[in-house]
Design a protein around this motif. Structure first.
Motif, PDB file in Angstrom:
ATOM      1  N   ARG A  43      -2.110  14.151  -2.500  1.00 36.21           N
ATOM      2  CA  ARG A  43      -2.961  14.838  -2.192  1.00 36.21           C
ATOM      3  C   ARG A  43      -3.425  15.839  -1.392  1.00 36.21           C
ATOM      4  N   LEU A  44      -3.100  15.778  -0.096  1.00 33.08           N
ATOM      5  CA  LEU A  44      -2.598  16.283   1.477  1.00 33.08           C
ATOM      6  C   LEU A  44      -2.194  17.555   0.845  1.00 33.08           C
TER       7      LEU A  44
ATOM      8  N   THR B 253       0.010   4.094  -3.211  1.00 37.52           N
ATOM      9  CA  THR B 253      -1.185   4.473  -2.036  1.00 37.52           C
ATOM     10  C   THR B 253      -1.360   6.063  -1.144  1.00 37.52           C
ATOM     11  N   LEU B 254      -0.385   5.832   0.248  1.00 33.92           N
ATOM     12  CA  LEU B 254      -0.281   6.445   1.154  1.00 33.92           C
ATOM     13  C   LEU B 254       0.584   7.524  -0.219  1.00 33.92           C
TER      14      LEU B 254
ATOM     15  N   LYS C 259       0.061   9.040  -2.935  1.00 36.62           N
ATOM     16  CA  LYS C 259      -0.302   9.135  -3.715  1.00 36.62           C
ATOM     17  C   LYS C 259      -1.420  10.189  -2.304  1.00 36.62           C
ATOM     18  N   LYS C 260      -2.080   9.428  -1.209  1.00 37.77           N
ATOM     19  CA  LYS C 260      -2.757   9.982  -0.238  1.00 37.77           C
ATOM     20  C   LYS C 260      -1.738  11.825   0.623  1.00 37.77           C
TER      21      LYS C 260
ATOM     22  N   GLU D 268      -7.004  11.967   8.725  1.00 37.50           N
ATOM     23  CA  GLU D 268      -6.725  11.573   7.151  1.00 37.50           C
ATOM     24  C   GLU D 268      -6.274  10.573   7.379  1.00 37.50           C
ATOM     25  N   LEU D 269      -5.141  10.527   8.037  1.00 41.19           N
ATOM     26  CA  LEU D 269      -4.806   8.351   7.877  1.00 41.19           C
ATOM     27  C   LEU D 269      -5.088   8.045   8.896  1.00 41.19           C
TER      28      LEU D 269
ATOM     29  N   SER E  75      -7.913   6.450   7.444  1.00 43.55           N
ATOM     30  CA  SER E  75      -7.997   6.318   6.255  1.00 43.55           C
ATOM     31  C   SER E  75      -7.931   4.805   6.231  1.00 43.55           C
TER      32      SER E  75
ATOM     33  N   GLU F 227      -4.758  12.746 -12.003  1.00 41.22           N
ATOM     34  CA  GLU F 227      -4.412  11.500 -11.936  1.00 41.22           C
ATOM     35  C   GLU F 227      -4.694  10.687 -12.990  1.00 41.22           C
TER      36      GLU F 227
ATOM     37  N   GLU G  60       0.407  -0.892  -0.121  1.00 38.27           N
ATOM     38  CA  GLU G  60      -0.019  -0.170  -0.180  1.00 38.27           C
ATOM     39  C   GLU G  60       0.913   1.049   0.054  1.00 38.27           C
TER      40      GLU G  60
ATOM     41  N   TYR H 123      -7.397  17.330  -9.218  1.00 37.18           N
ATOM     42  CA  TYR H 123      -6.563  16.482  -8.730  1.00 37.18           C
ATOM     43  C   TYR H 123      -6.891  14.826  -9.429  1.00 37.18           C
TER      44      TYR H 123
END
Length: 666
Positions: A27-28, A20-21, A23-24, A313-314, A317, A107, A17, A103
Motif C-alpha cells: 500500500r505504501l 499484514t506487513l 500488504k502495508k 507509517e511503521l 502501526s 483487495e 503478522e 486499493y
C-alpha cells in the motif's frame, strides 16, 4: 535530475503478522522486498507451491484474454456475413493509459476469482469444441477429396466385390496413365473409367486365374485401391459431406458468438490478472524473508526520499515489530531508481532499452534527452513534418493525459516534433518546399548546399563524445583517480583542438599552426599517459602505445554521426520527389482530377515519408546514444527498482491519501 539515493529497511516482527506487513508495504508503494542472507536459527519458508498455483491462474487469465482477441477478427467477419449477432465491446484503444483502481477495490478482487475462473472453464470448453469441430471438418474435406475420382460413378461402393470366378477391384489412376490400362483387356480382363479431374476412378474385373498376369500393369499405373466400402454412391457421400461441413460451420459460428460474450468480462479478467500478479510478488516477498516459529526478518530497499514516510507509517502501526533504516553497505547490490523531471523522464525508456544505470553511476538520462531531442529534429529536418508529429502526439497526450512513466514513446515523438520544427525552420524546409520559394529566412538549405549540414552533424557528434568523456572524467575523479580522469578526457580535447588549430592556420595566421602542434603533442602525451593506468611493469609501455590506436576508433565513432546527415538529406529528397510527382500529375490530368491527384499523392507520400523517417530517426538516434555516447562513460548493468505494486500490467492503484513511487520499467 539524478539517480535517487537508496536506503535499506531492516525489520523483525511477529510471524503471524508477516502477511499484514507485506500488504502495508504494498500500500505504501515504495518498498522492494529483497532476499535476506542466511541467519543462524532462522529458516527460509518455501512457498513455491503457492507461487506455482498462482502462475497457473495467471496462465488461465492470459488464455481468456488471448482467446477473445484471437476470435475477434473472425467474429467481425461473421457479423458482416450476417451469420452471428455480435456487438464489439469498446476497448481502451491505442495509446491507452492504465486506469486507476483504489486499493480497497483492488483487495476485493479476491472475491471474484471463483466466478471468473468458472467462466474461463466455459470459454475453454468452447475453444476445445471448436478445435474438435475443425478436426471433423478436415476429416470431411479429406473425404470429399477422396470421392473426387468417383463422383461420376453411379454404383454404391459396396457393390464392388469378388465373385466365385472373378476378382473385382476399385481404385484410382492418374489420368495420364489411363492408356496403359488397355493392356488389361489383352489379358482377358475388363475395366471402366469414372473420369475425375487429375485422378480418375477405375473399376477392374479379371478372371481369378488371370489376377497375377495384370499385377505388373497395376504397378505401372500406380493403381491405388479404394478403401471405401459404404453402401452408398460417391455422389451421396459427397452430398453428406457438404451437409456435415455446413452443420459444422454453423456450430463453429455459434461457438464463436458464445466466445465473444466473454469479451464483457475482459476488464474484470485484467483486474484479476494484476491482483494475482501482485499475489505472486507478495508470495515471493514472503519467500525472501527468514523466519522462526515466532518471528520473521525482512529486508527491503526504498528511496531515501520515502524513508521518513515509511518510518512514520511503521512507527504508528499497531503491528508488533522493530525496524531500522540504514544506508547501503559496501558490496550490497542496490537497485537503481531515476528521479527526473517530466521532460527527461520519457528518455529513461531509451536508456533502459540498453541497460539500466548502475547505482551511484552518473545519471545518463539528461544527456540522452538533450542529444536525442537535438538529433531527432536534424534527422527529419522539415518544419511541416515536425508540425504533424507535434500535433499528432500532442493530441494523444492531451486526450489520454498519461501519468509519468506511461506513453513515453508518444512523449518522445512530441518533443522530437518540436525539434524538427526548429531545424526545419533553420533549413528552410516545409513539406519539401524551400523557404526561398516563399521569400522566407533560413540558415542554409541542405539540399542545395549539403556540406554545412555535414559539418553541423560532425560538430554535434564531437560535442556529444566530449560530454561523454567529461562524464567519465568526473566518475574517475569521484573514485580517486584524478590524474587518470583528467588525462583520459583532456587528451582528446587537446587532440581535437590541435587538429582544429592546424586546419585554421591558413585562415588565422601561422602562429595558430604552432599552437595546434603544441596542443596535438600534449594530447598525444596525455593519451599515452592514460593508457598506462591500471597496468604494471612492461604492460605500462605497451598500454601507452596501444592507446594511440584509440585515435582510429575515435574518428570511426565521429564518422558514425554522418548518419544524421544521411537521414536529414533523405527526408528532404523524398519529400521533393513526392512534390515533383504531384506537380507532373497535375499537369497531365484535367484540372479537377489533377487537384484530386495532387491531394492524394501529397497525403500518401508525405505520410509515408514522415512515418518511415521518424522510425529511422528513433532507431538510428538510439544507436548513436548506445554506441558512440555510452561507449565513452557508461557502465550500466544496474537492476531497476521494483517496489511492490509496480508489477501490475493493466491497472494502477491510486488512493487520495497515498503517494506512490513507481518503478522505472516503462
Amino acid at each position: 535530475m539524478a539517480l535517487s539515493n537508496m536506503q535499506k529497511l531492516l525489520l523483525i516482527g511477529n510471524v503471524a503478522e508477516r502477511n499484514t506487513l507485506i500488504k502495508k508495504l504494498h500500500r505504501l508503494g515504495c518498498a522492494e522486498v529483497v532476499a535476506t542472507q542466511k541467519i543462524d536459527k532462522m529458516n527460509s519458508v518455501d512457498i513455491q507451491q503457492d507461487i506455482d498455483e498462482n502462475k497457473v491462474k495467471l496462465a488461465k487469465l492470459e488464455f481468456c484474454l488471448q482467446t477473445v482477441k484471437e476470435y475477434k477478427v473472425t467474429a467481425k467477419k461473421l457479423v458482416k456475413e450476417h451469420k452471428i449477432d455480435y456487438t464489439p465491446v469498446k476497448g481502451r484503444g491505442m495509446f491507452a493509459v492504465k486506469p486507476i483502481i483504489t486499493y480497497d477495490n483492488f483487495e476485493d478482487l479476491k472475491n471474484t476469482q471463483a466466478d471468473i475462473f468458472s467462466q474461463i472453464e466455459e470459454l475453454k470448453a468452447c475453444k476445445d469444441e471448436i478445435i474438435s469441430l475443425k478436426a471433423e471438418k478436415q476429416k470431411q474435406n479429406t473425404m470429399l477429396e477422396s470421392m473426387a475420382p468417383y463422383k461420376n460413378m453411379g454404383i454404391a461402393f459396396s457393390r464392388f466385390k469378388d465373385t466365385k470366378t472373378a476378382n473385382v477391384m476399385l481404385g484410382e489412376v492418374k489420368n495420364e496413365k489411363l492408356p496403359i490400362l488397355e493392356s488389361i483387356r489383352e489379358k482377358g480382363g475388363e475395366y471402366e473409367v469414372f473420369n475425375g479431374n487429375a485422378v480418375s476412378g477405375v473399376a477392374i474385373i479379371i478372371p481369378k486365374e488371370k489376377r497375377e498376369d495384370i499385377q505388373e500393369i497395376l504397378t505401372q499405373v500406380e493403381f491405388a485401391v479404394c478403401s471405401v466400402n459404404e453402401d452408398k454412391t460417391a455422389s451421396h457421400i459427397i452430398e453428406e459431406c457438404y451437409s456435415n461441413i455446413d452443420n459444422i460451420e454453423k456450430q463453429s459460428d455459434r461457438l464463436v458468438e458464445k466466445i465473444m460474450t466473454f469479451e464483457s468480462i475482459s476488464e474484470d479478467v485484467k483486474k484479476l490478472y494484476d491482483y494475482i500478479t501482485l499475489e505472486v510478488a507478495k508470495a515471493q516477498s514472503r519467500n525472501n524473508t527468514q523466519v522462526t516459529q515466532a518471528t520473521y526478518y525482512l529486508e527491503a530497499w526504498l528511496p531515501q526520499s520515502e524513508a521518513q514516510r515509511v518510518e512514520k507509517e511503521l512507527a504508528d502501526s499497531p503491528l508488533s515489530l522493530a525496524f531500522m533504516i540504514r544506508d547501503p553497505l559496501e558490496g550490497e547490490e542496490v537497485p537503481t531508481f531515476a528521479v527526473n523531471n517530466g521532460i527527461v523522464a520519457p528518455y529513461e525508456s531509451v536508456t533502459n532499452m540498453y541497460s539500466a544505470p548502475f547505482y551511484k553511476e552518473i545519471d545518463p538520462n539528461p544527456g540522452v534527452a538533450f542529444f536525442f531531442f537535438l538529433m531527432f529534429g536534424m534527422m527529419l529536418s522539415d518544419a511541416g513534418y515536425g508540425l504533424l508529429l507535434t500535433l499528432g502526439a500532442g493530441l494523444i497526450l492531451a486526450i489520454r493525459k498519461p501519468p509519468k512513466g506511461q506513453l513515453n514513446l508518444v512523449k518522445i515523438i512530441f518533443m522530437g516534433g518540436i525539434s524538427t520544427i526548429i531545424w526545419g525552420f533553420l533549413f528552410g524546409s516545409y513539406f519539401g518546399l524551400s523557404a526561398s520559394s516563399f521569400g522566407m529566412w533560413y540558415w542554409f538549405n541542405p539540399i542545395e548546399d549539403p556540406m554545412p549540414l555535414l559539418v553541423v552533424c560532425l560538430a554535434i557528434g564531437l560535442i556529444q563524445m566530449f560530454v561523454g568523456m567529461a562524464i567519465n572524467m568526473v566518475a574517475l575523479i569521484r573514485k580517486g583517480e584524478k590524474l587518470w580522469g583528467i588525462s583520459s578526457a583532456f587528451s582528446w580535447y587537446f587532440l581535437a583542438l590541435g587538429i582544429g588549430g592546424i586546419y585554421l592556420a591558413s585562415k588565422v595566421g601561422s602562429w595558430m599552426k604552432y599552437v595546434g602542434i603544441v596542443l596535438l603533442a600534449a594530447g598525444i602525451i596525455l593519451l599515452m599517459l592514460s593508457g598506462t593506468f591500471g597496468k604494471k611493469g612492461a604492460k605500462k609501455i605497451s598500454g601507452a602505445f596501444s592507446s594511440l590506436y584509440g585515435i582510429i576508433n575515435f574518428f570511426s565513432d565521429l564518422m558514425s554521426y554522418t548518419r544524421i546527415f544521411g537521414l536529414g538529406l533523405a527526408t528532404g529528397v523524398i519529400a521533393m520527389v513526392f512534390n515533383e510527382i504531384a506537380k507532373i500529375m497535375y499537369g497531365m490530368l484535367p484540372k479537377v482530377l489533377g487537384v484530386v491527384a495532387v491531394i492524394a499523392i501529397c497525403i500518401i507520400g508525405h505520410t509515408f515519408n514522415v512515418a518511415i523517417n521518424a522510425l529511422g530517426a528513433y532507431v538510428h538516434n538510439s544507436r548513436l546514444q548506445f554506441v558512440e555516447y555510452f561507449g565513452k562513460f557508461y557502465t550500466g548493468g544496474g537492476e531497476l527498482f521494483a517496489p511492490l505494486g509496480s508489477q501490475m500490467k493493466y491497472y494502477s492503484i491510486g488512493t487520495p491519501e497515498v503517494k506512490k513511487v513507481k518503478s522505472k520499467k516503462a
